[in-house]
Design a protein around this motif. Structure first.
Motif, PDB file in Angstrom:
ATOM      1  N   GLU A  41       0.823  -1.214   0.000  1.00  0.00           N
ATOM      2  CA  GLU A  41       0.000   0.000   0.000  1.00  0.00           C
ATOM      3  C   GLU A  41       0.861   1.271   0.000  1.00  0.00           C
ATOM      4  O   GLU A  41       0.397   2.327  -0.441  1.00  0.00           O
ATOM      5  CB  GLU A  41      -0.977  -0.015   1.169  1.00  0.00           C
ATOM      6  N   ASN A  44       1.211   2.162  -3.546  1.00  0.00           N
ATOM      7  CA  ASN A  44       0.043   2.918  -4.027  1.00  0.00           C
ATOM      8  C   ASN A  44       0.175   4.394  -3.646  1.00  0.00           C
ATOM      9  O   ASN A  44      -0.158   5.287  -4.434  1.00  0.00           O
ATOM     10  CB  ASN A  44      -1.253   2.356  -3.438  1.00  0.00           C
ATOM     11  N   TYR A 148      -8.129   6.322   3.991  1.00  0.00           N
ATOM     12  CA  TYR A 148      -8.833   5.508   2.985  1.00  0.00           C
ATOM     13  C   TYR A 148      -8.900   6.211   1.624  1.00  0.00           C
ATOM     14  O   TYR A 148      -9.912   6.175   0.935  1.00  0.00           O
ATOM     15  CB  TYR A 148     -10.237   5.132   3.466  1.00  0.00           C
ATOM     16  N   GLU A 150      -8.487   6.894  -2.210  1.00  0.00           N
ATOM     17  CA  GLU A 150      -8.446   6.146  -3.464  1.00  0.00           C
ATOM     18  C   GLU A 150      -7.696   6.916  -4.548  1.00  0.00           C
ATOM     19  O   GLU A 150      -7.059   6.318  -5.406  1.00  0.00           O
ATOM     20  CB  GLU A 150      -9.868   5.878  -3.963  1.00  0.00           C
ATOM     21  N   ASN A 188      -5.335   3.534   0.153  1.00  0.00           N
ATOM     22  CA  ASN A 188      -5.770   2.136   0.088  1.00  0.00           C
ATOM     23  C   ASN A 188      -5.005   1.346  -0.974  1.00  0.00           C
ATOM     24  O   ASN A 188      -4.532   1.910  -1.969  1.00  0.00           O
ATOM     25  CB  ASN A 188      -7.259   2.054  -0.253  1.00  0.00           C
ATOM     26  N   SER A 190      -6.450  -0.443  -3.058  1.00  0.00           N
ATOM     27  CA  SER A 190      -7.294  -0.434  -4.260  1.00  0.00           C
ATOM     28  C   SER A 190      -7.049   0.803  -5.114  1.00  0.00           C
ATOM     29  O   SER A 190      -7.646   0.942  -6.189  1.00  0.00           O
ATOM     30  CB  SER A 190      -8.774  -0.496  -3.855  1.00  0.00           C
TER      31      SER A 190
END
Length: 280
Positions: A41, A44, A148, A150, A188, A190
């Protein structure tokens, strides 16, 4: 506008590929038996930082990591993808640090770096799964935080105030949030995956090292570190970031107290916890 961005990154054992030797007899992770990787993460988060750098000419991205000397590899992997610099916190006194101690050390390092606009890291590390370090760093620095995340959409300035706009996940959907800088963001897994390493940057930085990794004088390539300052990565100890001590606290149930819901009882409990350095 030019932004100073610090990415919190951690070198972790690859717990996604666990074999029979992955755990010790005591039930802890056998780090020697697992390959060390860039926390997923945090990659990311690095991608979001690099996108901000591209959107805002003159911006810089630095990798801040804490660990043994071999964790310098995390900084190099960041440089290979487009980061500009890095700082390794390494000291035997950091060993065994929990999230409270880790966040304190990282926060003091960020203060030393100075004038940081955005601190960004992964939501959590795969060797701990606590998701505590990012928010604790924000609290210790007294900064706004958004978790959190994105996608980091943009940074704009209006009426002398810089604000970042992000998309974050909430229960049942997503929301768009605007927060003033400086700010701490946690990203996150994702979110968009990190870009691959760039071959030209690999060739440029493959010999970048922290002092404790540096080849001995008289060995091949030792002259490079005088000729090319960008190969000298920053390495800080406990003393450099003014951390007085890292202590492991073992909780033992020696006594119990019954408290009421009154403000006086709650304030007394918090003061006692602070005095005993159980929280901070």
């Amino acid at each position: 506008m030019a932004l100073k961005i610090v990415v919190l990154a951690k070198q972790v054992p690859d717990t996604r590929n666990v074999g029979k030797d992955a755990m010790t007899a005591e039930g802890t992770v056998n780090r020697a038996a697992l390959p060390a990787i860039f926390n997923p993460e945090d990659l990311n988060a690095l991608e979001q930082a690099l996108r901000l750098k591209e959107q805002n000419p003159g911006s810089t991205v630095g990798i801040l990591t804490m660990g043994p000397p071999r964790a310098g590899e995390i900084i190099r992997q960041g440089l290979y993808r487009g980061a500009d610099t890095g700082w390794l916190l390494t000291d035997r006194l950091f060993a065994g640090a929990d999230t409270l101690a880790t966040s304190y050390a990282l926060a003091t390092a960020i203060k030393k770096i100075g004038d940081v606009d955005i601190v960004i890291g992964g939501r959590q590390a795969i060797d701990g799964d606590t998701a505590q370090v990012g928010p604790q760093v924000a609290q210790k620095l007294g900064l706004n935080q958004v978790t959190y995340v994105e996608e980091v959409k943009e940074v704009k300035e209006a009426n002398g105030v810089k604000k970042v706009t992000v998309k974050r996940v909430i229960d049942g959907g997503v929301e768009t949030v605007e927060a003033p800088l400086p700010v701490v963001l946690t990203v996150n897994g994702s979110a968009a995956p990190c870009r691959p390493q760039n071959a030209k940057l690999v060739m440029k930085y493959k010999r970048a090292t922290c002092p404790m990794e540096r080849p001995a004088e008289g060995t091949p390539y030792d002259y490079l570190y005088d000729e090319r300052p960008e190969l000298n990565l920053n390495q800080w100890s406990v003393a450099d970031v003014k951390v007085k001590a890292i202590k492991n606290i073992v909780f033992q149930a020696k006594e119990s107290k019954t408290l009421t819901a009154s403000d006086a009882d709650i304030e007394g409990m918090i003061k006692e916890l602070l005095d005993e350095k159980i929280i901070g």
